[in-house]
Scaffold this active site. Structure first.
Site, PDB file in Angstrom:
ATOM      1  N   GLU A  99      39.427  36.584  44.703  1.00  0.00           N
ATOM      2  CA  GLU A  99      39.578  36.032  43.006  1.00  0.00           C
ATOM      3  C   GLU A  99      40.169  34.278  42.908  1.00  0.00           C
ATOM      4  OE1 GLU A  99      42.944  38.196  41.562  1.00  0.00           O
ATOM      5  OE2 GLU A  99      41.770  39.985  42.139  1.00  0.00           O
ATOM      6  N   CYS A 119      45.564  39.271  52.186  1.00  0.00           N
ATOM      7  CA  CYS A 119      46.920  38.862  53.112  1.00  0.00           C
ATOM      8  C   CYS A 119      47.763  39.591  54.006  1.00  0.00           C
ATOM      9  CB  CYS A 119      47.549  38.117  52.043  1.00  0.00           C
ATOM     10  SG  CYS A 119      49.439  37.035  52.039  1.00  0.00           S
ATOM     11  N   CYS A 349      48.111  38.554  40.727  1.00  0.00           N
ATOM     12  CA  CYS A 349      46.238  38.537  41.798  1.00  0.00           C
ATOM     13  C   CYS A 349      46.047  39.128  42.933  1.00  0.00           C
ATOM     14  CB  CYS A 349      48.295  36.738  42.128  1.00  0.00           C
ATOM     15  SG  CYS A 349      46.462  36.088  43.747  1.00  0.00           S
TER      16      CYS A 349
END
Length: 365
Positions: A99, A119, A349
């Protein structure tokens, strides 16, 4: 530096600094000024293919095509917010997705870039960590995010340029340090995109305090932000598991080293979670932590964007946020409540990427 780690055998030319491009050109039998011409085509004229570089010989263009690709990203989804925020979902050559977010600010266009596919930091409130890290994003792929956002405006005939960059997208930037630094040097180059160092911010959760010290010696006036979110180890560990290996004592020892070395201010990001870290007592703990270093500190209070997978967390009320802010201000702490962007789209996010991957899996089921 190994630029390519995808199924595409050629790396993106965007991953090379100007000096690296000059070195490559000379090694391949070309003059230095030819590399300078290529650099100009890439970042001043912003062409979409090597064939558009009309002052280069066909032989040199063939060399470029054999060695590099231009932009390795494919646009999958674009979401536009009523406030001008634009969220992009890009696919990389190996079919993984990242993104990027464009935010319209009073001072210009700011782009938030992603440095990892997924992540591993394990922050319990964050959408980015729902899907674990698959790989690092290369320097060329990070630069490409900026170039595609700029292309979005160029194609619409809008005389606007990306002027600010925040490295706050999916992933931990300091866990991809080599590619991060190449990216920063490319976009900061005065002869290229010329994004000023003071207009660039890198955010880290502080999982490797030694990297903060290393960053202090990079000789770049780039802004540093710390994802803090709690003023004591017990609370921070419950929100951010990396605190087990990097407790606040180690983190702030590295931060103090950074500020003493650079004399640059550090921003502390603090996401406001209802009933978790937003009480006046916690605010006082935060003030006590920051106060000894307040001259070079700035606290950014961030409204939480709810994430479906993390139902235990809710956004702090405006009243609680105001009380928290007041405690900090009464203690002389420099602070602000962050302005929100893109609240009518997938604001958190990592949310857009997670949704698209779920859709793709559903199609295959």
């Amino acid at each position: 530096m190994t630029e390519n780690i995808t199924t595409e055998t050629r790396p993106s030319i965007y991953g090379l600094t100007r000096d690296q491009l000059i070195e490559w050109a000379i090694e391949n039998g070309e003059k230095k000024f030819r590399a300078t011409q290529v650099w100009d085509w890439l970042y001043r004229k912003r062409v979409q293919s090597f064939e558009e570089m009309s002052n280069l010989s066909a032989v040199f263009i063939d060399k470029l095509n054999e060695a590099f690709i231009l932009n390795p990203l494919e646009q999958v989804v674009v979401q536009e917010s009523a406030d001008g925020t634009v969220k992009y979902l890009f696919m990389l050559p190996d079919k993984v997705m990242i993104e990027t977010v464009l935010m319209r600010q009073s001072y210009g266009l700011s782009v938030c870039v992603t440095t990892q596919v997924g992540c591993n930091m394990g922050c319990t409130f964050c959408a980015s960590g729902i899907l674990k890290k698959e790989r690092d994003v290369t320097a060329g792929e990070i630069v490409s995010q900026i170039m595609l956002v700029q292309k979005y405006f160029d194609e619409r005939g809008l005389d606007e340029r990306v002027s600010h960059v925040v490295v706050m997208g999916i992933g931990e930037p300091f866990d991809n340090y080599e590619h991060l630094m190449n990216f920063l040097r490319v976009i900061n180059d005065d002869n290229g995109l010329a994004i000023g160092a003071r207009h660039i911010t890198v955010s880290t959760c502080g999982f490797m305090p030694a990297k903060i010290k290393e960053f202090a010696h990079e000789n770049l006036q780039i802004n540093l932000a710390i994802s803090l979110h709690a003023p004591n180890n017990e609370l921070r560990t419950s929100l951010m598991r990396i605190t087990r290996n990097a407790p606040l004592e180690k983190l702030f020892e590295a931060i103090d080293y950074y500020t003493e070395t650079t004399n640059r201010r550090v921003t502390y990001e603090y996401i406001m979670l209802s009933g978790e870290n937003d009480s006046p007592e916690i605010a006082q703990q935060l003030a006590d932590l920051i106060k000894p270093r307040n001259k070079l500190s700035y606290v950014n209070l961030i409204p939480y964007n709810p994430v479906a997978e993390h139902i235990k967390y809710e956004r702090s009320t405006k009243d609680n946020t105001a009380k928290f802010y007041d405690v900090l201000k009464k203690n002389g702490i420099n602070c602000v409540v962050r302005q929100e962007h893109g609240t009518d789209i997938d604001a958190a996010c990592g949310q857009l990427r997670s949704k698209q991957i779920k859709k793709n899996k559903a199609k295959l089921a």
